[in-house]
Write an enzyme that holds these catalytic residues in place. Structure first.
Site, PDB file in Angstrom:
ATOM      1  N   GLU A  99       8.237 -29.449 -48.937  1.00  0.00           N
ATOM      2  CA  GLU A  99       7.018 -28.823 -49.464  1.00  0.00           C
ATOM      3  C   GLU A  99       6.562 -29.478 -50.764  1.00  0.00           C
ATOM      4  O   GLU A  99       6.377 -28.784 -51.771  1.00  0.00           O
ATOM      5  CB  GLU A  99       7.240 -27.325 -49.678  1.00  0.00           C
ATOM      6  CG  GLU A  99       7.600 -26.587 -48.416  1.00  0.00           C
ATOM      7  CD  GLU A  99       7.682 -25.083 -48.592  1.00  0.00           C
ATOM      8  OE1 GLU A  99       7.533 -24.590 -49.719  1.00  0.00           O
ATOM      9  OE2 GLU A  99       7.886 -24.384 -47.570  1.00  0.00           O
ATOM     10  N   GLU A 131      11.959 -24.959 -41.693  1.00  0.00           N
ATOM     11  CA  GLU A 131      12.174 -23.729 -42.466  1.00  0.00           C
ATOM     12  C   GLU A 131      11.379 -22.607 -41.814  1.00  0.00           C
ATOM     13  O   GLU A 131      10.177 -22.774 -41.559  1.00  0.00           O
ATOM     14  CB  GLU A 131      11.715 -23.950 -43.910  1.00  0.00           C
ATOM     15  CG  GLU A 131      12.446 -23.074 -44.888  1.00  0.00           C
ATOM     16  CD  GLU A 131      12.051 -23.374 -46.317  1.00  0.00           C
ATOM     17  OE1 GLU A 131      12.282 -24.501 -46.779  1.00  0.00           O
ATOM     18  OE2 GLU A 131      11.505 -22.464 -46.959  1.00  0.00           O
TER      19      GLU A 131
HETATM   20  C1  GAL Z   1       9.746 -21.953 -49.060  1.00  0.00           C
HETATM   21  C2  GAL Z   1      10.579 -22.870 -49.913  1.00  0.00           C
HETATM   22  C3  GAL Z   1      11.954 -22.279 -50.149  1.00  0.00           C
HETATM   23  C4  GAL Z   1      11.855 -20.856 -50.572  1.00  0.00           C
HETATM   24  C5  GAL Z   1      11.118 -20.097 -49.507  1.00  0.00           C
HETATM   25  C6  GAL Z   1      11.025 -18.625 -49.761  1.00  0.00           C
HETATM   26  O1  GAL Z   1       8.402 -22.251 -49.136  1.00  0.00           O
HETATM   27  O2  GAL Z   1      10.721 -24.107 -49.276  1.00  0.00           O
HETATM   28  O3  GAL Z   1      12.621 -23.054 -51.125  1.00  0.00           O
HETATM   29  O4  GAL Z   1      11.200 -20.792 -51.776  1.00  0.00           O
HETATM   30  O5  GAL Z   1       9.825 -20.617 -49.425  1.00  0.00           O
HETATM   31  O6  GAL Z   1      10.271 -18.020 -48.743  1.00  0.00           O
END
Ligand code: GAL
Length: 852
Positions: free
Chosen positions: A426, A510
């Site tokens: 990200e 993710e």
């Molecule tokens: C994502 C990020 C993670 C964490 C997560 C929480 O966007 O990559 O590190 O912050 O959100 O939802």
């Protein structure tokens, strides 16, 4: 005829020429000073040598000299996280980083070398220091290291003392952050002293590439070995690379000769074909070992061991991830590395416990988000059969960033568990922009150069479809598309991608980010008021308005980019062309307390809490990810005072039907939905709630929750009551409260105190409460929703540890832990503890310095 290097000649004369490599643990015997030292570069010692003590001269750094007074420093063992050990919570410290006050500190350790070491090459290897550290030995600066995650080493050959004591000092500045979560501070991963001959294989000096024949009947093993030589005279050498199978039988060997004209490094390439190799897989993680034997003049001078596996990894545009030809859905989790009681200083046994908890859930993949992991995690993944995405911390092309990435790849490229290098996560400032194209392209090229056997991915978020268009049009083609979340909850995002890029594979790097709290079902249960952060309001979805404002264990809350577990799975992972997904996160971690602010200090994203205790959603994943029958029923059934109230009762199961009974009366049989739990609304009445799971008309499993009566006694349990007397092993103990009938009391919140007899210490305690400001290192802890955890570490000889738990008004409990005689994980370097006694003796000091 080539002359033997000096030290080999000398040892040969003494009849001692042979194997020199020695790896010694430097984890024990450190002292720690919390804060800055006023006078560190010119303490009293130097005044005898220099009229102007503040002169910076070679070897005059005071703290790292024998005799420096550290008598008021604290004794610590590595791994050590001074930020969590100190446990100073403060509202002004950012909640996103765990609200713990960070800082700076000094470490110091005295150790002994011997005359025989003189002439060898010596280095100090650090698996990870958080962060920005400077290291001195015996008054000499030996190096500086910025990254809090990369592993590094420093050569100490020239500045070591071979006939006296040595002192290493490490200054750590953990005041800045590298990420947006709790990162700890200090020497939080292992440290080793490595001794080799001047002719040796350097750290990470082997690269084993395996290529399976199409029918897997044989494997071509190509071995690249770097050989380092640090003397001037030419040397002729022989390298014999021998492969041992998982049963430690030698199954192949090859030898090569070479000459090194003088000081330098050469790389030899050899190959061996293995017939009928045993393949590494998730179910059979078979590991081979390469012994690289280096000799000169007929004598072996080094044996360097490399563990590797033979497997074929492919990403197919239609079938997703293929391991040894079979499509395997990646059922993954992202993780940060901290644990209850220890912060980021996680001993090997605790990492092993965490990985086993994931494996029991059916997890088969781990993403080291968002940084190079502790090597112990990679080793555990190799051994347990978990594949891994290995991620860099900084998506940049500065010399520093490229160097960190190179070291990660060189360190980890022999591990069979690693399936992808991740170029970052990200990076909203650069992704979808020309800069991003340039940076990502350069990183991907570097990864391919250092490891032609693996592909790269990158966790792209937000409008990732549009950004993919930009990357593709502008010349950046990632090997395997990695997407975070569903692109602003567009559940068709993966399908839209597929329609646009039919020939390209992808995975969910993710997913989910479901927020849930272990054991929390109603607002009343939350003893501390929860303040929803103003800034979080527009970013959070409470999908069930009945429980708005509380992050319950039902897992109905998530950020706008997130989802419920079943939604994430349905949207991302069902299609064959998607390799799988990585749930954010396996475990809660300190920091990222969204949607709450102070006094919350721990995240709620985990499938398990900070102790590794399962939240209810754990069983959703277990039901979907394993083939064993799973039938989980929640919430607990102890709701005194709420008789007649309607309680939401849910079951996660992978069986066909579930029937619910309250005190023997059926409340109906329901088919288990493809996605999500079976749900009932049940008027509360004390007694027994029973779920019966049916498969093809047969009763397969029964799960009962019972109403607890008054709390009566403490209960201690562990999955490992036998430990090794190696000064590092840890027993992870669960503490609960039971009633007279042995029923778990779910809302017990008493404080429990621990005492211990025998060869061990209480390493830390925790309870998974995201609001707890209790101290990790004190031997007591409040139960949180009925549970807390105590970590017991072995210390000293074999024997028996008796751990006692006590709490006023409850029967105490005792757990007996057997400690067996064992070799240390690595032999410990000889420690010296007489420094104070000799502090003022100049003779001693001169001997230590080798001074005249
Ligand atoms: C994502 C990020 C993670 C964490 C997560 C929480 O966007 O990559 O590190 O912050 O959100 O939802």
């Amino acid at each position: 005829m080539n002359a033997l290097p000096f030290q080999e000649m000398r040892l040969k004369e003494k009849g001692e020429l042979g194997l020199f490599r020695q790896q010694l643990s430097m984890n024990k015997g450190w002292k720690f000073y919390d804060g800055e030292l006023a006078d560190f570069s010119y303490d009293a010692i130097h005044r005898e040598h220099y009229a102007q003590p503040q002169w910076i001269k070679s070897g005059n750094h005071g703290v790292s000299k024998w005799g420096y007074d550290d008598s008021d420093w604290q004794e610590v063992q590595i791994p050590h996280d001074f930020v969590s050990s100190r446990g100073q919570f403060a509202e002004h410290s950012p909640a996103s980083l765990g609200s713990l006050v960070k800082g700076r500190g000094w470490y110091r350790k005295a150790f002994q070398l011997t005359k025989e070491d003189d002439g060898l090459c010596l280095s100090l290897e650090f698996d990870g220091v958080y962060r920005n550290c400077s290291v001195w030995l015996n008054g000499h600066f030996i190096g500086r290291h910025l990254s809090g995650y990369a592993s590094f080493s420093f050569d100490i050959t020239d500045v070591a003392c071979y006939e006296g004591p040595n002192v290493v000092a490490v200054y750590v500045d953990a005041s800045e952050n590298e990420g947006w979560w709790y990162e700890g501070g200090g020497i939080y991963r292992d440290v080793r002293l490595v001794k080799t001959a001047s002719l040796h294989i350097p750290q990470w000096g082997t690269f084993v590439q395996t290529e399976l024949h199409t029918d897997y009947s044989s494997a071509l093993i190509t071995i690249q070995t770097e050989i380092q030589y640090s003397d001037e005279d030419a040397v002729s050498l022989e390298l014999c690379s021998a492969i041992y199978d998982p049963n430690q039988q030698q199954v192949g060997a090859v030898s090569s000769s070479a000459v090194i004209e003088g000081e330098g490094l050469i790389t030899l390439t050899q190959s061996i074909t293995l017939e009928n190799p045993l393949l590494w897989s998730i179910t059979t993680p078979q590991l081979y070992t390469l012994h690289s034997r280096l000799s000169t003049g007929g004598q072996v001078v080094d044996i360097y061991k490399t563990i590797f596996g033979i497997r074929e990894v492919r990403f197919d545009n239609d079938q997703g991830f293929l391991l040894n030809g079979d499509a395997v859905k990646l059922k993954g989790v992202c993780c940060h590395e901290d644990h209850a009681g220890v912060g980021v200083a996680v001993p090997k046994a605790v990492n092993e416990y965490r990985m086993l908890r994931l494996k029991e859930m059916g997890c088969n993949a781990y993403r080291s988000s968002h940084n190079p992991p502790n090597p112990a995690i990679v080793e555990a993944c190799d051994r347990l059969g978990i594949v891994m995405i290995d991620e860099i911390r900084h998506t940049d092309t500065s010399e520093e960033a490229l160097n960190q990435m190179s070291r990660l790849i060189r360190r980890d490229r022999n591990h069979p568990s690693i399936i992808l290098w991740s170029l970052g996560n990200e990076e909203m400032n650069i992704q979808g922009r020309p800069r991003g194209v340039r940076i990502l392209n350069r990183l991907q090229r570097l990864a391919h150069k250092l490891d032609p056997t693996r592909k790269c991915t990158y966790g792209m978020n937000a409008q990732w479809l549009t950004m993919t268009d930009f990357h593709e049009l502008n010349g950046f083609h990632i090997d395997v598309h990695g997407f975070n979340y569903m692109m602003l909850r567009n559940k068709h995002a993966y399908k839209d991608f597929r329609a646009k890029y039919p020939g390209q594979g992808l995975l969910g790097t993710e997913n989910a980010s479901t927020l849930s709290t272990r054991g929390l079902y109603t607002e009343e249960q939350s003893s501390v008021p929860l303040h929803v952060a103003e800034h979080a309001l527009p970013r959070i979805i409470w999908s069930n308005p009945d429980r708005e404002g509380i992050v319950s264990a039902y897992g109905e809350t998530y950020p706008v980019w997130g989802a419920r577990p079943e939604e994430a799975w349905q949207a991302a992972a069902e299609e064959d062309y998607v390799a799988g997904l990585f749930v954010w996160t396996g475990f809660d971690y300190r920091g990222e307390t969204i949607p709450y602010e102070w006094p919350s200090v721990v995240s709620r994203f985990g499938i398990m809490d900070l102790c590794g205790f399962a939240k209810d959603i754990y069983y959703y994943y277990q039901a979907r990810w394993t083939d064993e029958p799973v039938l989980h029923l929640f919430p607990h059934w102890t709701w005194q005072g709420r008789e007649g109230d309607i309680i939401d009762v849910w079951s996660y199961s992978n069986l066909e039907d579930v029937e619910l009974f309250l005190n023997g009366r059926s409340l109906g049989k329901q088919p288990v939905p493809v996605y999500g739990p079976v749900k009932w609304q049940v008027p509360y009445e004390a007694g027994r709630l029973t779920a019966c799971g049916w498969q093809q008309g047969k009763l397969v499993k029964e799960t009962v929750v019972r109403t607890a009566s008054e709390p009566l006694r403490l209960d201690l349990s562990t999955s490992r009551a036998e430990l090794s007397a190696n000064d590092e092993d840890v027993c992870i103990v669960q503490v609960a409260v039971k009633d007279q009938a042995g029923v778990f009391v779910p809302d017990a919140d008493q404080e429990v105190s621990f005492t211990l007899e025998g060869p061990g210490i209480i390493l830390g305690t925790g309870n998974g409460n995201p609001l707890s400001h209790e101290q990790d290192k004190t031997p007591q802890r409040r139960l949180y929703h009925g549970l807390c955890q105590v970590l017991v570490q072995v210390k000293g000889a074999a024997g028996i540890i008796k751990l006692k738990a006590q709490s006023p008004g409850l029967e105490a409990a005792q757990l007996v832990i057997q400690i067996h005689q064992a070799d240390p994980l690595l032999p410990f370097v000889a420690v010296i503890d007489k420094e104070q006694a000799t502090r003022n003796s100049s003779m001693q000091r001169d001997a230590a310095d080798g001074g005249l």
